[in-house]
Scaffold this active site. Structure first.
Site, PDB file in Angstrom:
ATOM      1  N   GLY A 239      47.137  35.632  28.504  1.00  0.00           N
ATOM      2  CA  GLY A 239      46.053  36.024  27.619  1.00  0.00           C
ATOM      3  C   GLY A 239      45.981  35.372  26.259  1.00  0.00           C
ATOM      4  CD  GLU A 275      51.504  37.765  35.044  1.00  0.00           C
ATOM      5  OE1 GLU A 275      50.290  37.944  34.798  1.00  0.00           O
ATOM      6  OE2 GLU A 275      52.127  38.469  35.845  1.00  0.00           O
ATOM      7  N   PRO A 276      51.296  32.958  31.091  1.00  0.00           N
ATOM      8  CG  PRO A 276      52.343  31.285  29.823  1.00  0.00           C
ATOM      9  CD  PRO A 276      52.624  32.464  30.715  1.00  0.00           C
ATOM     10  N   GLY A 277      48.255  31.106  31.285  1.00  0.00           N
ATOM     11  CA  GLY A 277      47.525  30.122  32.078  1.00  0.00           C
ATOM     12  C   GLY A 277      46.857  29.149  31.124  1.00  0.00           C
ATOM     13  CB  CYS A 344      16.971  22.842  39.395  1.00  0.00           C
ATOM     14  SG  CYS A 344      17.088  21.213  40.125  1.00  0.00           S
ATOM     15  CE1 TYR A 373      41.668  31.188  34.578  1.00  0.00           C
ATOM     16  CE2 TYR A 373      41.819  30.745  32.232  1.00  0.00           C
ATOM     17  CZ  TYR A 373      42.290  31.380  33.359  1.00  0.00           C
ATOM     18  OH  TYR A 373      43.385  32.206  33.275  1.00  0.00           O
TER      19      TYR A 373
HETATM   20  N1  LLP Z   1      47.891  37.164  34.495  1.00  0.00           N
HETATM   21  C1  LLP Z   1      46.867  37.812  35.098  1.00  0.00           C
HETATM   22  C2  LLP Z   1      47.158  38.992  35.901  1.00  0.00           C
HETATM   23  C3  LLP Z   1      45.549  37.352  34.931  1.00  0.00           C
HETATM   24  O1  LLP Z   1      44.549  38.003  35.527  1.00  0.00           O
HETATM   25  C4  LLP Z   1      45.300  36.208  34.136  1.00  0.00           C
HETATM   26  C5  LLP Z   1      43.941  35.707  33.948  1.00  0.00           C
HETATM   27  C6  LLP Z   1      46.400  35.552  33.549  1.00  0.00           C
HETATM   28  C7  LLP Z   1      47.680  36.068  33.737  1.00  0.00           C
HETATM   29  C8  LLP Z   1      46.248  34.312  32.717  1.00  0.00           C
HETATM   30  O2  LLP Z   1      45.508  34.541  31.575  1.00  0.00           O
HETATM   31  P1  LLP Z   1      45.385  33.382  30.472  1.00  0.00           P
HETATM   32  O3  LLP Z   1      46.766  33.163  29.880  1.00  0.00           O
HETATM   33  O4  LLP Z   1      44.887  32.174  31.152  1.00  0.00           O
HETATM   34  O5  LLP Z   1      44.417  33.931  29.490  1.00  0.00           O
HETATM   35  N2  LLP Z   1      37.743  32.357  33.960  1.00  0.00           N
HETATM   36  C9  LLP Z   1      37.938  32.933  32.649  1.00  0.00           C
HETATM   37  C10 LLP Z   1      39.332  33.489  32.449  1.00  0.00           C
HETATM   38  C11 LLP Z   1      39.744  34.505  33.502  1.00  0.00           C
HETATM   39  C12 LLP Z   1      41.143  35.005  33.314  1.00  0.00           C
HETATM   40  C13 LLP Z   1      41.561  35.837  34.471  1.00  0.00           C
HETATM   41  N3  LLP Z   1      42.909  36.298  34.422  1.00  0.00           N
HETATM   42  C14 LLP Z   1      37.604  31.877  31.584  1.00  0.00           C
HETATM   43  O6  LLP Z   1      37.211  30.770  31.940  1.00  0.00           O
HETATM   44  O7  LLP Z   1      37.681  32.181  30.397  1.00  0.00           O
END
Ligand code: LLP
Length: 422
Positions: A239, A275-277, A344, A373
């Site tokens: 997050g 869990e960083p993404g 379109c 994403y």
């Molecule tokens: N852990 C869980 C359980 C999650 O659902 C998520 C993201 C993460 C970790 C990773 O979160 P991050 O560190 O990336 O913020 N498509 C959207 C973002 C959806 C995030 C969904 N869950 C966008 O493009 O902003």
């Protein structure tokens, strides 16, 4: 910090001019930087010095095998949300014992596969799910290690579509019912309760909602331990936001986040999973596109590029801001453009009234912060081929997902026999 920037007046990805990659790969394409990925991974890990800490990269942000393998080689674990992502993580060499399985609707088949592989933990989100997991594990003679995902009812102060920690959201079990649910789960023969999990949302630019949620976790862990549960793992979710607009957004640094986590969670003496993404991959990727036409409307100027909402949906879906930068540096006068794609729909807009140097047909632009994403949310809408992905390392690059041919795309469809008969 990332490794995309001007050198001798032209944008480079690490040591390579974008124009060279574009010349070989064609546009549009996603371009990822190995040095940036590794840097972000290390910056995050350095925020947790000496702790019993495991970074479980959230595969959903970017699941390309080459990206996963780059992180796997650094020692990353993975957070997966489907059987497909689990297979991707394993295929890239992330060991099962470093994998957690999240998500509100794991099926029996996905559970069985994950149990077979021996993953570290299931993050369970409902009573129905824990009962199903118990049933599946029992039938296989296995025991499933679990944490329940808690819904702390905290406002993450982010976009409504990516906020997950409010009681009205579908995620997790309510805090008020947690003790009872843990007690019931501990009585199930094929379930071993080992932790607490939380994830309150994505692209958070403020530490306070995290801190609020983590304090709730701490008091819950105290209660659960008093109830006799051996809680040794805390999964704090992902997050942490990134600066999409570097001039105005200054999200907290991983170091500040780590210090806050240690201050609040540290005394519990648990193993910490994060869990960083987005933070690892977001600014490690760009989308490179070419200007097709410049069009003067009644009162707006449109920069029509060859990338579209099917390639990068974030601006259309979340009104997300992405920096757009011309590949060739210019000090000329600025022009206000609406940057749009060929699809379109009026929603196929990357930016409105964006000040850019004057551009013309054939010029290259990079759309920043597209590593997370981006490719994973792309589609073939308008029968546009999925955008290829390129990974750069120093002065080398490799196509890590080729652009499909039209025959491959159309060939996925099947004409039923009755239509084939003339
Ligand atoms: N852990 C869980 C359980 C999650 O659902 C998520 C993201 C993460 C970790 C990773 O979160 P991050 O560190 O990336 O913020 N498509 C959207 C973002 C959806 C995030 C969904 N869950 C966008 O493009 O902003």
């Amino acid at each position: 910090m990332d490794y995309f920037g001007y050198r001798q007046g032209e944008i480079h990805a690490e040591d390579l001019p974008l124009s060279r990659i574009a010349g070989e790969v064609g546009t549009p394409f996603y371009c990822y930087s190995t040095a940036t990925l590794i840097r972000h991974y290390n910056v995050f890990c350095e925020a947790f010095p000496g702790d019993d800490f495991l970074l479980c990269y959230s595969v959903k942000a970017n699941s390309n095998q080459a990206v996963l393998k780059t992180l796997a080689k650094e020692g990353s674990g993975a957070d997966v949300v489907s059987g497909g992502e689990l297979r991707r993580a394993l295929a890239a060499g992330i060991p099962a014992e470093k994998i957690v399985f999240s998500g509100v609707a794991k099926t029996a088949q996905e559970m069985a596969y994950a149990l077979e592989q021996g993953i570290f933990q299931f993050n369970v989100e409902s009573v129905a799910e824990v009962q199903e997991l118990n049933r599946v594990a029992l039938s296989m003679g296995r025991v499933a290690a679990i944490a329940f995902r808690i819904n702390p009812d905290v406002d993450a102060r982010t976009h409504a579509k990516i906020s997950t920690g409010k009681s009205e959201n579908k995620f997790g079990i309510p805090l008020s019912r947690a003790r009872q649910i843990y007690a019931d789960a501990a009585a199930l023969p094929a379930i071993r309760v080992q932790g607490v999990d939380i994830h309150i949302g994505s692209q958070l630019t403020d530490l306070e909602p995290f801190a609020q949620a983590f304090r709730r976790v701490v008091s819950l862990v105290g209660e659960l331990r008093a109830d006799g549960h051996d809680i040794s793992v805390l999964d704090l979710g992902g997050g942490l936001g990134i600066p999409y607009d570097r001039a105005s957004t200054k999200p907290p640094l991983p170091l500040e986040y780590g210090a806050m986590v240690r201050r609040i969670i540290g005394p519990l003496g648990c193993r910490i999973l994060i869990e960083p993404g987005r933070l690892l991959v977001g600014n490690a990727g760009i989308l490179v596109a070419r200007v097709i036409y410049v069009k003067q409307g009644a009162d707006r100027k449109f920069l029509i590029i060859d990338a579209a909402m099917n390639d990068l949906v974030r601006p259309s879906l979340y009104d997300a801001y992405h920096e757009i930068v011309p590949a060739v540096e210019s000090s000329g006068p600025m022009v206000s453009y609406d940057v749009v794609g060929p699809i379109c729909e009026t929603g196929d807009t990357f930016a409105r009234a964006r000040e850019l140097p004057e551009l013309k047909s054939g010029d290259l632009v990079m759309i920043r912060s597209a590593g997370a994403y981006g490719a994973v949310m792309s589609s073939t809408y308008n029968t546009r081929p999925l955008v290829p992905e390129v990974l750069v390392k120093g002065g080398d690059f490799a196509i890590v997902r080729p652009r499909p041919t039209y025959d491959e795309i159309i060939g996925l469809d099947v004409i039923p026999e009755w239509l084939d008969q003339t």
